[in-house]
Scaffold this motif. Structure first.
Motif, PDB file in Angstrom:
ATOM      1  N   LEU A   5       0.831  -1.049   0.004  1.00 56.35           N
ATOM      2  CA  LEU A   5      -0.217  -0.073   0.022  1.00 56.35           C
ATOM      3  C   LEU A   5       0.898   1.279   0.076  1.00 56.35           C
ATOM      4  O   LEU A   5       1.965   1.310   0.791  1.00 56.35           O
ATOM      5  CB  LEU A   5      -0.805  -0.037   1.211  1.00 56.35           C
ATOM      6  CG  LEU A   5      -1.796   1.193   1.394  1.00 56.35           C
ATOM      7  CD1 LEU A   5      -2.984   1.063   0.137  1.00 56.35           C
ATOM      8  CD2 LEU A   5      -2.698   1.037   2.784  1.00 56.35           C
ATOM      9  N   ALA A   6       0.513   2.062  -0.809  1.00 60.35           N
ATOM     10  CA  ALA A   6       1.217   3.309  -1.012  1.00 60.35           C
ATOM     11  C   ALA A   6       0.395   4.625  -0.762  1.00 60.35           C
ATOM     12  O   ALA A   6      -0.672   4.721  -1.291  1.00 60.35           O
ATOM     13  CB  ALA A   6       2.017   3.519  -2.451  1.00 60.35           C
ATOM     14  N   GLU A 427       6.662   7.137 -17.668  1.00 60.42           N
ATOM     15  CA  GLU A 427       5.348   6.700 -18.419  1.00 60.42           C
ATOM     16  C   GLU A 427       4.458   6.040 -17.306  1.00 60.42           C
ATOM     17  O   GLU A 427       5.049   5.509 -16.444  1.00 60.42           O
ATOM     18  CB  GLU A 427       5.360   5.820 -19.454  1.00 60.42           C
ATOM     19  CG  GLU A 427       6.312   6.369 -20.580  1.00 60.42           C
ATOM     20  CD  GLU A 427       5.390   7.284 -21.356  1.00 60.42           C
ATOM     21  OE1 GLU A 427       4.272   7.828 -20.932  1.00 60.42           O
ATOM     22  OE2 GLU A 427       5.550   7.166 -22.776  1.00 60.42           O
ATOM     23  N   GLY A 428       3.213   6.321 -16.931  1.00 61.23           N
ATOM     24  CA  GLY A 428       2.111   5.527 -16.521  1.00 61.23           C
ATOM     25  C   GLY A 428       1.847   5.306 -15.271  1.00 61.23           C
ATOM     26  O   GLY A 428       1.148   4.848 -14.861  1.00 61.23           O
ATOM     27  N   ASP A 429       2.582   6.281 -14.437  1.00 62.65           N
ATOM     28  CA  ASP A 429       2.349   6.217 -12.994  1.00 62.65           C
ATOM     29  C   ASP A 429       2.847   7.374 -12.040  1.00 62.65           C
ATOM     30  O   ASP A 429       3.488   8.280 -12.607  1.00 62.65           O
ATOM     31  CB  ASP A 429       3.069   4.790 -12.121  1.00 62.65           C
ATOM     32  CG  ASP A 429       2.351   4.320 -10.965  1.00 62.65           C
ATOM     33  OD1 ASP A 429       1.728   4.904 -10.555  1.00 62.65           O
ATOM     34  OD2 ASP A 429       2.827   3.451 -10.765  1.00 62.65           O
ATOM     35  N   ARG A 434       4.735   4.948  -6.623  1.00 59.45           N
ATOM     36  CA  ARG A 434       5.854   3.751  -6.883  1.00 59.45           C
ATOM     37  C   ARG A 434       6.943   3.516  -6.023  1.00 59.45           C
ATOM     38  O   ARG A 434       7.301   2.489  -5.347  1.00 59.45           O
ATOM     39  CB  ARG A 434       6.294   3.935  -8.539  1.00 59.45           C
ATOM     40  CG  ARG A 434       7.158   2.792  -8.697  1.00 59.45           C
ATOM     41  CD  ARG A 434       6.585   1.406  -9.022  1.00 59.45           C
ATOM     42  NE  ARG A 434       5.520   1.398  -9.675  1.00 59.45           N
ATOM     43  CZ  ARG A 434       5.125   0.261 -10.503  1.00 59.45           C
ATOM     44  NH1 ARG A 434       5.958  -0.631 -10.574  1.00 59.45           N
ATOM     45  NH2 ARG A 434       3.980   0.294 -11.365  1.00 59.45           N
ATOM     46  N   ALA A 435       7.525   4.928  -5.473  1.00 59.60           N
ATOM     47  CA  ALA A 435       8.517   4.895  -4.782  1.00 59.60           C
ATOM     48  C   ALA A 435       8.155   4.288  -3.099  1.00 59.60           C
ATOM     49  O   ALA A 435       8.843   3.627  -2.493  1.00 59.60           O
ATOM     50  CB  ALA A 435       9.273   5.993  -4.543  1.00 59.60           C
ATOM     51  N   CYS A 436       7.019   4.590  -2.689  1.00 60.71           N
ATOM     52  CA  CYS A 436       6.341   3.888  -1.602  1.00 60.71           C
ATOM     53  C   CYS A 436       6.313   2.447  -1.754  1.00 60.71           C
ATOM     54  O   CYS A 436       6.546   1.764  -0.578  1.00 60.71           O
ATOM     55  CB  CYS A 436       5.025   4.719  -1.306  1.00 60.71           C
ATOM     56  SG  CYS A 436       5.320   6.222  -0.622  1.00 60.71           S
ATOM     57  N   ALA A 437       5.947   1.974  -2.882  1.00 57.07           N
ATOM     58  CA  ALA A 437       5.878   0.454  -3.142  1.00 57.07           C
ATOM     59  C   ALA A 437       7.080  -0.319  -3.056  1.00 57.07           C
ATOM     60  O   ALA A 437       7.374  -1.123  -2.361  1.00 57.07           O
ATOM     61  CB  ALA A 437       5.083   0.124  -4.250  1.00 57.07           C
TER      62      ALA A 437
END
Length: 505
Positions: A5-6, A427-429, A434-437
């Motif tokens: 969870l991010a 691209e796309g996020d 994403r870094a938290c993931a």
């Protein structure tokens, strides 16, 4: 299946994403909150609004994902958004948003101090940072300051709401609180010099490196958020600074440029340099043994929002047409120049009292020309920051671009052309999510080290090549931008000081 969870607490909204272990997106949620501007240069929010937005966004994301068990999570927020809380965690006053510039006098005081840890901040603390804001509270709202049990960053407030523990991100502590991980830690003597000798007691008790586990989500927060599973909270940090983890990890010469409401420029180097035009070098802020460098434009996308919606009165739904019409204009022919210092300058000038301007207006000037000039002015500000990196000894070999800039094709194209260098568009996020993931995957042991998790969950990019057709026009425009900045500085400073007052706003 367990999930990651991010949570990304931005300037206008809380954004949440649920990821599978391989980085696939399972569910998303978003919920907004208001900002209040009580005076010019001030910006405030209610921390309770943050939590309500997080609860709403997490529930929505988990529902879309099918309510998987959560193995771990991480939180990122804007830096230097400062909450002032009592012993029960209740806000004593509205939080001071990152862009709040009321502490300019206190920031100037930090420049007069002589302390070795200030070498990591270019010799002074920025007006936006927690320490000058705490100084402002102590000087201007002493009763509130004395009553404050915690003066803390938004990220640490959310970690407390999630876990019940006060655990500060080492990234925020090093970058914004003058914490020295290579020396004495939090500098009590410096805080005393600044007139806040008890500030340490009001900061989180633990300081945790990025990616390390803090604690599982507490029972009350689990019920409110609808979370089940181990749900270990891992230490996050500053949204833009963490973006390096979403593009494969930090390496020398790679600059992450996150362009949204503001623009942050983040890179890491192996050996420190100390030019006065950057923030940093920050030791161990992200990766141990490395030095984080930060630059920034306080106002970038927000200038374009102001130009399109506030000044020109275009509804948000009509902005794509305005952008397309502005893109059809040849650069330079409008005869206008915009300075992007609407909330001051972060780097390289480090001047919170600079102000925005539109120069060259005539009765024939058209709204679409003003918007085009605003886009070019923001791009000139970007070039100014990256040139200061290179001149200060910070390599700039690859520029990765992300954030709201990707939704404005004119802004993206103009930035590439003004810089005269290729841009790697992510691209796309959302990079912060994403870094938290990546952090949650590393902190829960699902993906090895932080560097290994970053490499495994990196986002794809495409290259935006510069068009050299207008190089000469942009060279001249950039020279005018620099000259106009110098020429309007003293006037801007006078305009920030009300008549009959010696105190800037």
């Amino acid at each position: 299946m367990t999930a990651l969870l991010a949570i990304d607490l931005g300037t206008e909204s809380a954004r949440v994403c649920v990821y599978a272990a391989d980085g696939a997106t399972l569910g998303r949620g978003e919920s907004g909150y208001p900002t209040v501007f009580p005076h010019p240069g001030w910006a405030e929010q209610d921390p309770e609004d943050w939590w309500r937005a997080v609860v709403s966004a997490v529930r929505a994301a988990l529902a879309e994902a099918g309510s998987p068990a959560v193995a771990g999570l991480a939180v990122a927020t804007t830096a230097s958004t400062v909450a002032v809380l009592d012993a029960a965690g209740r806000p004593l006053r509205p939080a001071l948003l990152w862009m709040d510039a009321r502490a300019s006098a206190e920031s100037e005081l930090t420049a007069a101090a002589d302390h070795p840890v200030l070498a990591y901040t270019g010799g002074a603390d920025a007006v936006e940072w927690l320490v000058p804001k705490a100084m402002w509270l102590a000087r201007n709202e002493p009763e509130t300051y004395r009553a404050a049990h915690r003066i803390t960053e938004a990220v640490d407030y959310l970690v407390w709401r999630l876990t019940g523990e006060w655990a500060g991100s080492r990234m925020n502590a090093v970058c914004k609180w003058n914490h020295d991980p290579l020396g004495a830690g939090l500098p009590d003597d410096l805080y005393a010099t600044f007139g806040v000798p008890d500030l340490r007691d009001k900061l989180p008790e633990r300081i945790v490196p990025v990616g390390d586990p803090v604690a599982p989500v507490g029972a009350a927060a689990r019920e409110e958020l609808g979370i089940h599973g181990e749900a270990v909270v891992c230490a996050g940090g500053i949204d833009a600074h963490l973006s390096l983890l979403a593009i494969g990890g930090a390496r020398t010469g790679l600059v992450s440029m996150v362009s949204g409401t503001s623009t942050a420029f983040i890179t890491e180097i192996g050996a420190p340099v100390f030019p006065p035009t950057i923030w940093g070098p920050y030791p161990d802020a992200l990766n141990a043994g490395r030095w984080l460098i930060e630059g920034g434009q306080v106002s970038s996308g927000s200038v374009l929002t102001w130009a399109g919606e506030a000044l020109l009165g275009r509804p948000r739904a009509e902005l794509p047409r305005l952008i397309a019409d502005a893109a059809a204009l040849p650069p330079g022919e409008h005869g206008l120049l915009v300075l992007d210092y609407f909330m001051g300058n972060r780097t390289p000038l480090r001047d919170p009292r600079l102000r925005g301007a539109v120069l060259g207006l005539t009765l024939a000037s058209r709204p679409v020309e003003i918007y085009r000039a605003a886009v070019e002015g923001v791009a000139y500000g970007t070039r100014q920051v990256l040139e200061s990196f290179v001149e200060g000894g910070v390599p700039v070999d690859e520029v990765y671009v992300s954030g709201g800039i990707r939704h404005n094709p004119l802004w993206l194209r103009t930035t590439a052309d003004v810089l005269g260098r290729p841009l790697r568009l992510v691209e796309g996020d959302n990079l912060t999510l994403r870094a938290c993931a990546v952090i949650a995957a590393a902190g829960t042991g699902q993906a090895g080290s932080l560097a290994e998790a970053a490499a495994g969950l990196a986002l794809p990019t495409r290259t935006v090549e510069p068009d050299g057709t207008h190089r000469e026009v942009y060279q001249r425009g950039y020279a005018d931008y620099r000259a106009a900045t110098a020429a309007t500085r003293d006037i801007a400073h006078r305009l920030t000081t009300p008549w009959g007052s010696e105190v800037p706003v």
